[in-house]
Design a protein around this motif. Structure first.
Motif, PDB file in Angstrom:
ATOM      1  N   ARG B  16       0.821  -1.208   0.000  1.00 21.29           N
ATOM      2  CA  ARG B  16       0.000   0.000   0.000  1.00 21.29           C
ATOM      3  C   ARG B  16       0.860   1.265   0.000  1.00 21.29           C
ATOM      4  NH1 ARG B  16      -2.662  -3.840  -0.763  1.00 21.29           N
ATOM      5  NH2 ARG B  16      -4.758  -4.307   0.033  1.00 21.29           N
ATOM      6  N   GLN B  77      -9.880   3.991  22.500  1.00 21.86           N
ATOM      7  CA  GLN B  77     -10.794   4.514  21.488  1.00 21.86           C
ATOM      8  C   GLN B  77     -10.769   6.037  21.448  1.00 21.86           C
ATOM      9  OE1 GLN B  77     -14.599   2.439  21.454  1.00 21.86           O
ATOM     10  NE2 GLN B  77     -13.513   0.754  20.463  1.00 21.86           N
ATOM     11  N   ALA B  82     -12.905   7.216  14.504  1.00 21.46           N
ATOM     12  CA  ALA B  82     -14.351   6.995  14.569  1.00 21.46           C
ATOM     13  C   ALA B  82     -14.667   5.713  15.317  1.00 21.46           C
ATOM     14  CB  ALA B  82     -14.934   6.919  13.161  1.00 21.46           C
ATOM     15  N   GLU B  84     -18.184   3.539  17.386  1.00 20.55           N
ATOM     16  CA  GLU B  84     -19.604   3.513  17.696  1.00 20.55           C
ATOM     17  C   GLU B  84     -19.928   2.196  18.384  1.00 20.55           C
ATOM     18  OE1 GLU B  84     -22.263   4.932  14.602  1.00 20.55           O
ATOM     19  OE2 GLU B  84     -23.773   3.504  15.262  1.00 20.55           O
ATOM     20  N   ASP B  85     -20.729   2.256  19.413  1.00 21.26           N
ATOM     21  CA  ASP B  85     -21.103   1.052  20.174  1.00 21.26           C
ATOM     22  C   ASP B  85     -19.880   0.218  20.544  1.00 21.26           C
ATOM     23  OD1 ASP B  85     -23.650   1.890  19.674  1.00 21.26           O
ATOM     24  OD2 ASP B  85     -24.050   0.410  18.106  1.00 21.26           O
ATOM     25  N   GLY B  86     -18.788   0.867  20.856  1.00 23.57           N
ATOM     26  CA  GLY B  86     -17.591   0.124  21.247  1.00 23.57           C
ATOM     27  C   GLY B  86     -16.778  -0.402  20.085  1.00 23.57           C
ATOM     28  N   LEU B  87     -17.277  -0.205  18.857  1.00 20.06           N
ATOM     29  CA  LEU B  87     -16.559  -0.705  17.680  1.00 20.06           C
ATOM     30  C   LEU B  87     -15.691   0.397  17.086  1.00 20.06           C
ATOM     31  CD1 LEU B  87     -19.640  -2.413  16.018  1.00 20.06           C
ATOM     32  CD2 LEU B  87     -17.703  -3.634  17.034  1.00 20.06           C
ATOM     33  N   TYR B  88     -14.564  -0.011  16.485  1.00 22.55           N
ATOM     34  CA  TYR B  88     -13.789   0.931  15.688  1.00 22.55           C
ATOM     35  C   TYR B  88     -14.458   0.997  14.323  1.00 22.55           C
ATOM     36  CZ  TYR B  88     -10.153   0.437  19.227  1.00 22.55           C
ATOM     37  OH  TYR B  88      -9.460   0.437  20.403  1.00 22.55           O
ATOM     38  N   LEU B  89     -14.657   2.191  13.801  1.00 20.97           N
ATOM     39  CA  LEU B  89     -15.267   2.298  12.473  1.00 20.97           C
ATOM     40  C   LEU B  89     -14.192   2.571  11.431  1.00 20.97           C
ATOM     41  CD1 LEU B  89     -18.593   4.268  13.025  1.00 20.97           C
ATOM     42  CD2 LEU B  89     -18.145   1.805  13.140  1.00 20.97           C
ATOM     43  N   VAL B  90     -14.306   1.866  10.325  1.00 25.51           N
ATOM     44  CA  VAL B  90     -13.359   2.059   9.217  1.00 25.51           C
ATOM     45  C   VAL B  90     -14.165   2.192   7.932  1.00 25.51           C
ATOM     46  CG1 VAL B  90     -11.550   0.696  10.341  1.00 25.51           C
ATOM     47  CG2 VAL B  90     -13.147  -0.433   8.789  1.00 25.51           C
ATOM     48  N   PRO B  91     -13.546   2.741   6.886  1.00 28.46           N
ATOM     49  CA  PRO B  91     -14.266   2.826   5.612  1.00 28.46           C
ATOM     50  C   PRO B  91     -14.782   1.441   5.219  1.00 28.46           C
ATOM     51  CG  PRO B  91     -12.204   4.025   5.469  1.00 28.46           C
ATOM     52  CD  PRO B  91     -12.214   3.339   6.807  1.00 28.46           C
ATOM     53  N   LYS B  92     -15.946   1.397   4.617  1.00 27.41           N
ATOM     54  CA  LYS B  92     -16.600   0.123   4.322  1.00 27.41           C
ATOM     55  C   LYS B  92     -15.695  -0.829   3.539  1.00 27.41           C
ATOM     56  CE  LYS B  92     -20.880  -1.892   3.624  1.00 27.41           C
ATOM     57  NZ  LYS B  92     -22.009  -1.761   4.509  1.00 27.41           N
ATOM     58  N   VAL B  93     -15.573  -2.053   4.080  1.00 26.38           N
ATOM     59  CA  VAL B  93     -14.817  -3.080   3.363  1.00 26.38           C
ATOM     60  C   VAL B  93     -15.816  -4.113   2.886  1.00 26.38           C
ATOM     61  CG1 VAL B  93     -12.467  -3.838   3.694  1.00 26.38           C
ATOM     62  CG2 VAL B  93     -13.901  -3.406   5.700  1.00 26.38           C
ATOM     63  N   ASP B  95     -16.057  -7.821   1.086  1.00 21.77           N
ATOM     64  CA  ASP B  95     -15.275  -8.976   0.679  1.00 21.77           C
ATOM     65  C   ASP B  95     -15.532  -9.347  -0.765  1.00 21.77           C
ATOM     66  OD1 ASP B  95     -14.590 -10.900   3.540  1.00 21.77           O
ATOM     67  OD2 ASP B  95     -13.312 -10.512   1.816  1.00 21.77           O
TER      68      ASP B  95
END
Lengths: 478, 95
Positions: B16, B77, B82, B84-93, B95
């Motif tokens: 990358r 966190q 970003a 939410e609800d304890g989750l790390y948010l990342v740009p949509k992946v 599969d």
């Protein structure tokens, strides 16, 4: 054309440690997101992984159980790829020098002769986190609780020739890791994950065909279906003159088909290299010898012993040793029953298993404990109750959890063996049914069943059947 | 040269890394020089040499299987772009 199926399996077993493979975070299932993901699991700068000794022991335990060469010197490597649930950008795994080398295990499929399946290797690695693709305003949610959970990846040789063999092998490994108590085997929670490498070739050919890898299979039933679907698909492709593309395919249980993952047409290149954060793991003979002493009796040995000691049929021995839990339950019940192995085996494999399946319960959740089932069988064997009444008692045990003796006493179910009492009932039945008596005397032996039934009914099922028979025979032939 | 520009392009993609055409030309040359030197080393007979897994002559220390980490989610966190609800948010992946 005659096609031959070739299957090899990669099984990821989650090791039942308390803490993660390289950190002191908990591995407990079901915690709030990211509450069990520490700095090491998050791949924050400046952290250093330290290997969990229990994970090493468990891996060695497995290796010993499949007669494998144990890697006395093994190394960890970085497997590099980018995915958001893998915060470091690499997974710590083993590439060269895995902890468990070549081994083997025997499976049985509809034949008495076992087939030996070779195990290529088993290596330690860390699990990744979980991506939640539900809608977070067009974003993906990441839970890293699972990141760093220890896995033992068990790789087989392409030795299986049918979906049935693949399932038999997977079940055998599944049972073994639970016997060894190194994995809880829970497929729904992902503690035991099976990926299948499937290819076909013309019978008689030596070279392997191009394979596909099937992922996302979370039950043995789906494993069999997914492989069968994939085999048919590959044959169709080849017979139509096409070529099988080497790719990863996901199994969709709802549609019962496998689908290409459609990742970009780019060869994965994980660029493995030894992890500079971890030193080589060196084991000594004393360490191995110590683990050897902790090995329990293994399924195959137990099966042999059950057949020899309890005079069980092969099929019963298979059922009763399928899990350690089942085997322990059986032996405990037999002990309480006063050695009634055959009877306990029948009750366990039919009545109890049937009831458990019906209510979708595991043996561990059975309301009837091994000792209670043993007591029930003892009461059948010592003629306190008949087999028929025992089923009634069993029903109550299942509902109330009471002991069989309590139930027999409270409901007055004790078998009637008093000769005089049974004789009185027999006389009554004979007197009340002159027509049937005539029929019997005319040679219609089948009427006997009617009489037995009537007396049983009169005794509310409690009279001893052998005594009824003997008395009826004697009286009707007078 | 051991590598061509396409090789470098795919290596850069796997890592990358983005680079200009000019940089790619430069790295193609530089990486090739390194690989050429690997070729030189390859001519040495290393049959009896155990591959080095680590520069230190030490072995891995093992840690007892004990949970020592407590929940520090809030702290971690706090630094995340970003959550939410304890989750790390990342740009949509996908599969």
């Amino acid at each position: 054309m005659q096609w031959e199926t070739v299957i090899g399996l990669e099984i990821h077993t989650q090791l039942a440690t308390n803490s993660k493979i390289f950190s002191g975070a908990s591995t407990a299932f079901g915690a709030e997101p990211n509450t069990q993901a520490c700095a090491v699991d998050l791949g924050l700068p400046g952290v250093l992984p330290v290997l969990n000794q229990e994970a090493v022991k468990m891996a060695v335990k497995f290796g010993l159980a499949v007669n494998a060469e144990i890697g006395m010197r093994s190394i960890f490597a970085r497997k590099n790829y980018f995915y958001p649930d893998l915060p470091k950008g690499y997974q710590i795994s083993q590439f060269e020098l895995p902890i468990v080398g070549k081994g083997s295990i025997d499976i049985r499929v509809d034949v008495a002769e076992p087939k030996r399946i070779a195990i290529t290797r088993a290596h330690l690695e860390e699990d990744a986190g979980k991506s939640l693709h539900e809608d977070f305003h067009g974003m993906t949610g990441i839970d890293l609780n699972r990141a760093g959970t220890p896995l033992l990846e068990i790789v087989s040789e392409p030795d299986m020739r049918s979906a049935k063999e693949a399932v038999a092998y997977a079940r055998k490994i599944h049972s073994l890791v639970q016997y060894l108590q190194i994995c809880d085997g829970n497929m729904q929670e992902g503690s035991f994950r099976v990926d299948a490498n499937v290819s076909v070739r013309l019978r008689g050919e030596d070279a392997l065909g191009t394979r596909t890898e099937i992922k996302n299979v979370n039950s043995f039933r789906f494993l069999e279906r997914a492989i069968n679907f994939e085999v048919e698909r590959q044959i169709d492709v080849l017979e139509a003159g096409g070529k099988v593309v080497q790719e990863t395919r996901l199994y969709d249980a709802d549609l019962d088909e496998t689908r290409s993952m459609r990742t970009k047409e780019e060869a994965n290149d994980y660029r493995y290299f030894p992890d500079p954060d971890l030193l080589p793991v060196e084991l000594d003979d004393a360490f191995i010898a110590q683990i050897q002493t902790t090995l329990p009796e293994l399924p195959d040995a137990k099966r042999q012993r059950f057949m020899a000691d309890y005079a069980l049929q092969e099929t019963d021995a298979d059922l009763l040793t399928a899990s350690r839990e089942m085997a322990d339950y059986f032996e405990s019940a037999v002990k309480t029953s006063g050695g009634q192995a055959k009877l306990v085996s029948n009750w366990l494999t039919t009545e109890l298993t049937g009831r458990l399946n019906k209510e979708d319960k595991s043996l561990g959740e059975s309301p009837v404990a091994a000792i209670q089932l043993g007591e029930l069988v003892r009461r059948i064997a010592d003629n306190t109750i008949s087999g028929k009444i025992a089923k009634q008692v069993f029903d109550v045990m299942w509902q109330s959890g009471e002991s069989p003796d309590e139930i027999i006493e409270a409901q007055g179910l004790k078998q009637i063996t008093d000769e005089g009492a049974i004789e009185a009932m027999v006389d009554e039945v004979i007197a009340a049914n002159p027509e049937q008596v005539e029929q019997f005397k005319a040679g219609k032996a089948k009427v006997m069943g009617f009489f037995v039934g009537q007396v049983m009914k009169a005794s509310k099922g409690k009279a001893n059947p052998q005594q009824i028979n003997a008395l009826l025979n004697a009286k009707l032939k007078e | 040269m051991a590598l061509n520009e396409d090789n470098v392009r795919s290596i850069a993609h796997l890592a990358r890394l983005s680079m200009t055409d000019e940089e790619r030309g430069h790295y193609t040359e530089e990486l090739s020089t390194i690989l050429d030197f690997v070729e030189v080393m390859r001519s040495i007979d290393t049959t009896d040499v155990v591959p080095m897994a680590h520069p230190h002559h030490a072995t891995q220390r093992l840690r007892p299987d004990v949970v020592t980490e407590t929940d520090q989610r809030e702290k971690f966190q706090h630094q995340a772009p970003a959550t939410e609800d304890g989750l790390y948010l990342v740009p949509k992946v996908i599969d």
